[in-house]
Design an enzyme around this catalytic site. Structure first.
Site, mmCIF file in Angstrom:
data_model
loop_
_atom_site.group_PDB
_atom_site.id
_atom_site.type_symbol
_atom_site.label_atom_id
_atom_site.label_comp_id
_atom_site.label_asym_id
_atom_site.label_seq_id
_atom_site.Cartn_x
_atom_site.Cartn_y
_atom_site.Cartn_z
ATOM 1 N N LYS A 3 81.863 58.554 11.536
ATOM 2 C CA LYS A 3 80.434 58.817 11.442
ATOM 3 C C LYS A 3 80.194 60.320 11.269
ATOM 4 O O LYS A 3 81.102 61.132 11.465
ATOM 5 C CB LYS A 3 79.740 58.275 12.702
ATOM 6 N N TYR A 43 74.420 47.950 8.572
ATOM 7 C CA TYR A 43 73.949 47.617 9.917
ATOM 8 C C TYR A 43 72.840 46.570 9.910
ATOM 9 O O TYR A 43 72.036 46.516 10.854
ATOM 10 C CB TYR A 43 73.500 48.892 10.631
ATOM 11 N N ASN A 113 78.942 57.968 18.452
ATOM 12 C CA ASN A 113 80.200 57.543 19.071
ATOM 13 C C ASN A 113 81.367 57.621 18.090
ATOM 14 O O ASN A 113 82.341 56.892 18.211
ATOM 15 C CB ASN A 113 80.040 56.144 19.668
ATOM 16 N N HIS A 116 83.077 53.805 13.369
ATOM 17 C CA HIS A 116 82.700 52.401 13.172
ATOM 18 C C HIS A 116 83.952 51.630 12.803
ATOM 19 O O HIS A 116 84.808 52.146 12.085
ATOM 20 C CB HIS A 116 81.678 52.290 12.037
ATOM 21 N N GLU A 127 81.873 44.678 4.323
ATOM 22 C CA GLU A 127 81.596 46.112 4.438
ATOM 23 C C GLU A 127 82.367 46.970 3.426
ATOM 24 O O GLU A 127 81.852 48.005 2.982
ATOM 25 C CB GLU A 127 81.918 46.577 5.878
HETATM 26 N N1 UDP Z 1 74.099 51.914 18.995
HETATM 27 C C1 UDP Z 1 73.144 52.718 19.606
HETATM 28 N N2 UDP Z 1 72.568 52.284 20.778
HETATM 29 C C2 UDP Z 1 72.904 51.103 21.362
HETATM 30 C C3 UDP Z 1 73.853 50.289 20.731
HETATM 31 C C4 UDP Z 1 74.432 50.722 19.546
HETATM 32 O O1 UDP Z 1 72.823 53.794 19.111
HETATM 33 O O2 UDP Z 1 72.375 50.778 22.426
HETATM 34 C C5 UDP Z 1 74.721 52.352 17.725
HETATM 35 C C6 UDP Z 1 76.136 52.894 17.922
HETATM 36 O O3 UDP Z 1 76.330 53.958 16.980
HETATM 37 C C7 UDP Z 1 76.988 51.698 17.549
HETATM 38 C C8 UDP Z 1 76.164 51.070 16.429
HETATM 39 O O4 UDP Z 1 74.820 51.250 16.840
HETATM 40 O O5 UDP Z 1 78.281 52.089 17.155
HETATM 41 C C9 UDP Z 1 76.441 49.612 16.180
HETATM 42 O O6 UDP Z 1 76.340 48.910 17.397
HETATM 43 P P1 UDP Z 1 77.419 47.809 17.795
HETATM 44 O O7 UDP Z 1 76.879 47.070 18.971
HETATM 45 O O8 UDP Z 1 77.800 47.026 16.595
HETATM 46 O O9 UDP Z 1 78.644 48.706 18.334
HETATM 47 P P2 UDP Z 1 80.116 48.941 17.719
HETATM 48 O O10 UDP Z 1 80.515 47.696 16.986
HETATM 49 O O11 UDP Z 1 80.026 50.148 16.816
HETATM 50 O O12 UDP Z 1 80.988 49.224 18.907
HETATM 51 MG MG MG Z 2 79.524 46.524 15.595
#
Ligand code: UDP
Ligand code: MG
Length: 134
Positions: A3, A43, A113, A116, A127
């Protein structure tokens, strides 16, 4: 995908070193800028959630590095290597846990974080064309 926070902080080499050390083959790797339309597509399952608009804006805010990785059990093993979605809860030894920004009180804490990873083979197949067309 690395990211924008990971790219901006110069973590590309460090993160790919960890990925290779964990046994992944990097099949493709490219630095691109995601258009908001591509970020929305990536997303789409999160549309309507409170963090969605900020997330789209963040992903399209600067260069990202997209890649295709190959390994047995790649999806689960990469998710393990990445660590928990909220870096404040990510374990030591994971990318998100070890490389997280120092300010754990930031309201952007969960969004920024670093990485991805596709959550299934089906997601990866959906994707990859988004990344390598973006
Ligand atoms: N995210 C966020 N707040 C939240 C949950 C998710 O900003 O409460 C963002 C974070 O960057 C995350 C992305 O949205 O990586 C996609 O969420 P997902 O639950 O799919 O998490 P991941 O698969 O990336 O662990
Ligand atoms: Mg995810």
């Amino acid at each position: 995908m690395l990211k924008p926070d990971a790219v901006e902080r110069g973590l590309r080499r460090e993160i790919f070193k960890r990925v290779r050390s964990a046994g992944f083959t990097v099949v493709e790797e490219a630095q691109i800028e995601m258009l908001p339309e591509s970020a929305k597509d990536l997303y789409s399952i999160h549309r309507g959630k409170p963090f969605y608009d900020g997330l789209i804006q963040f992903i399209a805010s600067g260069p990202v590095v997209v890649s295709i990785l190959e390994k047995n059990n790649a999806v689960l093993d990469l998710r393990k290597l990445m660590g928990a979605t909220d870096p404040r809860q990510a374990e030591d030894g994971t990318i998100r846990g070890d490389l997280k920004e120092e300010n754990i009180f930031s309201p952007m804490g969960t969004m920024k974080n670093l990485v991805h990873g596709s959550d299934s083979i089906e997601s990866a197949n959906r994707e990859i064309p988004i990344f390598f067309k973006a």
